[in-house]
Enzyme design. Structure first.
Site, short mmCIF file in Angstrom:
data_model
loop_
_atom_site.label_atom_id
_atom_site.label_comp_id
_atom_site.label_asym_id
_atom_site.label_seq_id
_atom_site.Cartn_x
_atom_site.Cartn_y
_atom_site.Cartn_z
N SER A 49 0.82 -1.21 0.00
CA SER A 49 0.00 0.00 0.00
C SER A 49 0.85 1.26 0.00
O SER A 49 0.34 2.35 -0.24
CB SER A 49 -0.90 0.02 1.23
OG SER A 49 -0.10 0.04 2.41
N SER B 99 -5.75 8.34 4.15
CA SER B 99 -5.23 7.01 4.40
C SER B 99 -4.09 6.79 3.40
O SER B 99 -4.08 7.40 2.33
CB SER B 99 -6.32 5.95 4.19
OG SER B 99 -5.77 4.66 4.05
N HIS C 154 11.83 -6.75 -45.84
CA HIS C 154 12.41 -8.05 -45.48
C HIS C 154 13.94 -8.00 -45.51
O HIS C 154 14.60 -9.02 -45.72
CB HIS C 154 11.91 -9.17 -46.41
CG HIS C 154 10.43 -9.30 -46.45
ND1 HIS C 154 9.72 -10.11 -45.60
CD2 HIS C 154 9.51 -8.71 -47.25
CE1 HIS C 154 8.43 -10.03 -45.87
NE2 HIS C 154 8.27 -9.17 -46.87
N SER D 258 35.99 1.71 -30.33
CA SER D 258 36.63 0.45 -30.00
C SER D 258 37.90 0.67 -29.21
O SER D 258 38.62 1.65 -29.44
CB SER D 258 36.96 -0.33 -31.28
OG SER D 258 37.72 -1.49 -30.99
N SER D 259 38.17 -0.25 -28.28
CA SER D 259 39.40 -0.18 -27.51
C SER D 259 40.56 -0.83 -28.25
O SER D 259 41.71 -0.72 -27.83
CB SER D 259 39.21 -0.87 -26.16
OG SER D 259 38.90 -2.25 -26.36
N LYS E 182 37.52 3.40 -35.40
CA LYS E 182 36.17 2.86 -35.50
C LYS E 182 35.19 3.77 -34.75
O LYS E 182 35.45 4.18 -33.62
CB LYS E 182 36.12 1.45 -34.90
CG LYS E 182 34.84 0.67 -35.19
CD LYS E 182 35.00 -0.78 -34.73
CE LYS E 182 33.84 -1.64 -35.17
NZ LYS E 182 32.62 -1.34 -34.42
N ASN F 213 31.16 3.96 -33.57
CA ASN F 213 29.93 3.20 -33.39
C ASN F 213 28.73 4.11 -33.13
O ASN F 213 28.91 5.23 -32.60
CB ASN F 213 30.08 2.23 -32.21
CG ASN F 213 31.11 1.15 -32.48
OD1 ASN F 213 31.38 0.81 -33.63
ND2 ASN F 213 31.71 0.62 -31.43
N GLU G 91 22.41 3.02 -29.77
CA GLU G 91 22.45 1.79 -28.97
C GLU G 91 21.89 2.02 -27.57
O GLU G 91 21.26 1.13 -26.99
CB GLU G 91 23.88 1.26 -28.91
CG GLU G 91 24.36 0.70 -30.25
CD GLU G 91 25.86 0.44 -30.28
OE1 GLU G 91 26.51 0.60 -29.22
OE2 GLU G 91 26.37 0.07 -31.35
#
Length: 469
Positions: A101, A141, A190, A320-321, A326, A328, A333
């Site tokens: 409650s 209440s 598709h 990227s490490s 690169k 992303n 994401e």
């Protein structure tokens, strides 16, 4: 019981209990702290703000009705203002996973406001010069206060955060819709090549998704304007003045700047939380729209050399490490992950909304918490997606044009001119021979070069109509 220097003794119906000396909460809150060492997660800031609004409005209404002394009502309202503004947040330690409650959190608010109000009046903390039940909670209440705060917090979160953020995203998509209107590209169904479409048309679809999402939320949120306050324990309104609910709802409307009213059926308002489940469903749906758009933009930006490469994404951070250079789609994401969390919250809220037995729903704290988390994630995600990703997208017009010319789906325009079977033959030959549809149609004598230029017009294919007489 004897208290140490850093403690004081509070008393409730179960007896004495030691409370930190500098805490505004009292005995019942302290018992809740001991009973629910579950998640280390407290009720959302927006919910505590809403609870302060409810208590301030209740005190104002009760004062107007002569139910509590004016001086005490004024002190309660002053203390509640501090709750609303966040000045007393550290005094709300009760775990989300508590009594269904939300009684522990309601009493937490009652005790904090009562002790702070007593202090404002020059009395000592713990004196009960302002009583948490007899004054702060008068005519109320937990069973009607908590769902009232749920609706207030949820509606404020939508109107103050979610809707403005979604409008920002809608506008960013609309800008790209206009900017990319002349860029013809390959459509895909598709995940296979389909007839041409303008990049602006795709973004127009995204813009419309968000517009429709805003409209769905706008329609659904009307359910949140009804407040349970006034129903007290089971919906009958026992121990509250007949005019209290209407007056308190008017006060809440004044404090929030948005319209609220007394629930048309207090039994439904306390025994069920269908409104919260329904409105959260609208949030889940629009978060799904963001998820779809984010996935699409990730695909369109894939590459940069071995993907679709039809749009160029912003360089928000190295991707990227281990792979230098690169980039992303990190913001997109994050949007995908936000949707996953909101879907999870929706499952919890759907379960909770159907929960409880007989005259009271018993999932109030977790419904409120998960709803407000979804609203916050959706608002922040939409704003960030708009400003740090969508607004900085650019079209790769050269790549779009090259892919359109290679597309086998251009044979669709041949159907009215040479028939489906011949067009299928052209498509198959173009694939096998590594040629364009235009080249094969001319080589096999189905069309002259002039006719091919007229019939196989990618830009014209992005509008309704038949491309031949």
């Amino acid at each position: 019981m004897t208290a140490g220097d850093d403690e004081r003794i509070e008393v409730d119906s179960l007896g004495e209990i030691s409370v930190p000396a500098d805490a505004y909460w009292g005995a019942q809150t302290q018992r809740a702290i001991q009973n629910f060492p579950i998640s280390d997660e407290q009720m959302d800031r927006r919910f505590i703000r809403a609870l302060g609004i409810v208590k301030q409005a209740a005190a104002a209404a009760n004062a107007q009705l002569g139910m509590i002394p004016e001086e005490i009502a004024e002190a309660i309202q002053a203390a509640a203002t501090e709750v609303i503004e966040g000045d007393l947040d550290e005094h709300f330690p009760v775990d989300v996973f508590q009594t269904g409650s939300g009684t522990s959190t309601n009493m937490n608010a009652n005790e904090v406001i009562a002790n702070r109000a007593a202090e404002i009046m020059g009395e000592s903390v713990g004196s009960k010069a302002v009583h948490p039940n007899d004054h702060v909670n008068f005519g109320q209440s937990s069973n009607d206060v908590i769902p009232t705060a749920m609706h207030v917090a949820a509606l404020e979160a939508i109107e103050d955060d979610v809707e403005p953020a979604l409008r920002t995203l809608r506008d960013a998509l609309a800008e790209k819709e206009a900017a990319f209107d002349g860029v013809v590209k390959t459509g895909r169904t598709h995940l296979q090549d389909a007839t041409p479409v303008r990049l602006g048309q795709e973004f127009g679809g995204y813009r419309a998704q968000i517009e429709k999402g805003i409209a769905r939320i706008e329609t659904s949120k009307a359910e949140l304007r009804e407040l349970a306050l006034g129903g007290t324990a089971v919906g009958t309104g026992l121990n509250t003045h007949p005019e209290f609910a209407e007056l308190a709802a008017a006060e809440i409307s004044e404090l929030t700047g948005t319209e609220f009213s007394e629930a048309d059926n207090h039994f439904e308002a306390q025994a069920a939380h269908d409104a919260m489940a329904s409105v959260h469903g609208a949030l889940r749906t629009v978060s799904g729209s963001l998820d779809k758009i984010a996935h699409d933009l990730r695909l369109l930006a894939s590459g940069p050399r071995n993907g679709l490469g039809e749009i160029e994404q912003p360089e928000n951070q190295p991707g990227s490490s281990i792979m230098p250079g690169k980039i992303n789609p990190v913001v997109a994401e994050s949007v995908n992950q936000i949707h996953a969390r909101i879907v999870g919250n929706d499952a919890t809220i759907s379960k909770g909304g159907a929960g409880g037995q007989l005259d009271l729903n018993l999932y109030k704290p977790v419904i409120a918490t998960d709803f407000l988390q979804s609203a916050r994630l959706l608002a922040n995600g939409a704003e960030t997606f708009a400003t740090r990703f969508v607004a900085n997208l650019e079209a790769n017009e050269e790549s779009c044009a090259e892919q359109v010319e290679r597309s086998l789906a251009l044979t669709t325009a041949l159907n009215p001119a040479i028939g489906y079977d011949a067009a299928a033959e052209v498509a198959k030959a173009a694939l096998e021979e590594g040629k364009t549809v235009r080249e094969v149609a001319v080589e096999r004598g189905y069309l002259t070069e002039a006719e091919a230029d007229e019939v196989i017009d990618p830009e014209a294919m992005t509008e309704p109509g038949i491309l031949t007489d």
